[in-house]
Design a protein around this motif. Structure first.
Motif: not given
Length: 204
Positions: A45-62
């Motif tokens: 998820x962090x790598x996807x965000x670095x690459x310009x993806x959306x920040x999946x805050x709910x997934x990270x919190x889970x």
């Protein structure tokens, strides 16, 4: 004592430099305590965000529900590790060896290496595309209000992309008041900068 010992060693994924103490502390106290599956998912998820993806805050919190700070320090640590491993072209094998030396269990290290192998090319390209861009300014809007803006001032709304806030990249908005004389001077300086940049582009 542990941090002193590691300060004597240089790490490829840190650009042949020292590993920051806060990263070492996070690896030992936080990343090592995540399940292997959750660490791999979180890293992806962090790598996807670095690459310009959306920040999946709910997934990270889970995935970080068992951690303090809603996993913010864990995300910041993974962000640092993946960004630098890609920036310094660190191979998965070397990356895995080094983060194990820093205290990450072998299976956890393998999970992070799997993400690095899959994402390193995209992360490196993103770094190239974003070169020289820190806290990128997305837009400026005049929101001057006769009832709220101080006299002889103009109120501007600045939207910033990927500003680091508590270690996490976020899109932010800032409101600033500028004296009108300062704003006119700033505008003139920006026009000069634009002309200089245009000249360089025309030469190329």
């Amino acid at each position: 004592m542990v941090s002193f010992i590691f300060s004597l060693k240089k790490f490829r994924f840190c650009g042949e430099g020292d590993c920051p103490d806060w990263v070492l502390a996070e690896i030992i106290s936080t990343l090592s305590n995540l399940s292997i599956e959750n660490l791999e998912k979180l890293s992806d998820l962090v790598a996807a965000r670095i690459c310009g993806g959306t920040f999946e805050e709910s997934g990270i919190k889970l995935l970080t529900s068992t951690l303090t700070n809603e996993g913010k320090t864990a995300v910041a640590c993974i962000h640092f590790m993946l960004i630098n491993a890609a920036r310094y072209n660190c191979t998965e094998s070397i990356f895995g060896e080094e983060i194990q030396q820093l205290g990450l269990p072998k299976e956890h290290a393998a999970a992070m290496c799997s993400v690095l192998q899959k994402r390193s090319g995209s992360i490196r390209q993103k770094l190239i595309d974003k070169a020289f861009r820190i806290n990128e300014l997305q837009c400026v809007r005049n929101v001057t209000s006769s009832g709220e803006t101080p006299a002889n001032c103009a109120t501007l709304e600045l939207k910033i992309s990927q500003e680091l806030v508590e270690g996490l990249p976020k899109d932010t908005t800032h409101i600033v008041n500028l004296e009108r004389s300062q704003m006119i001077a700033l505008l003139e300086e920006l026009k000069v900068c634009r002309d200089v940049m245009d000249k360089y582009e025309n030469k190329n």
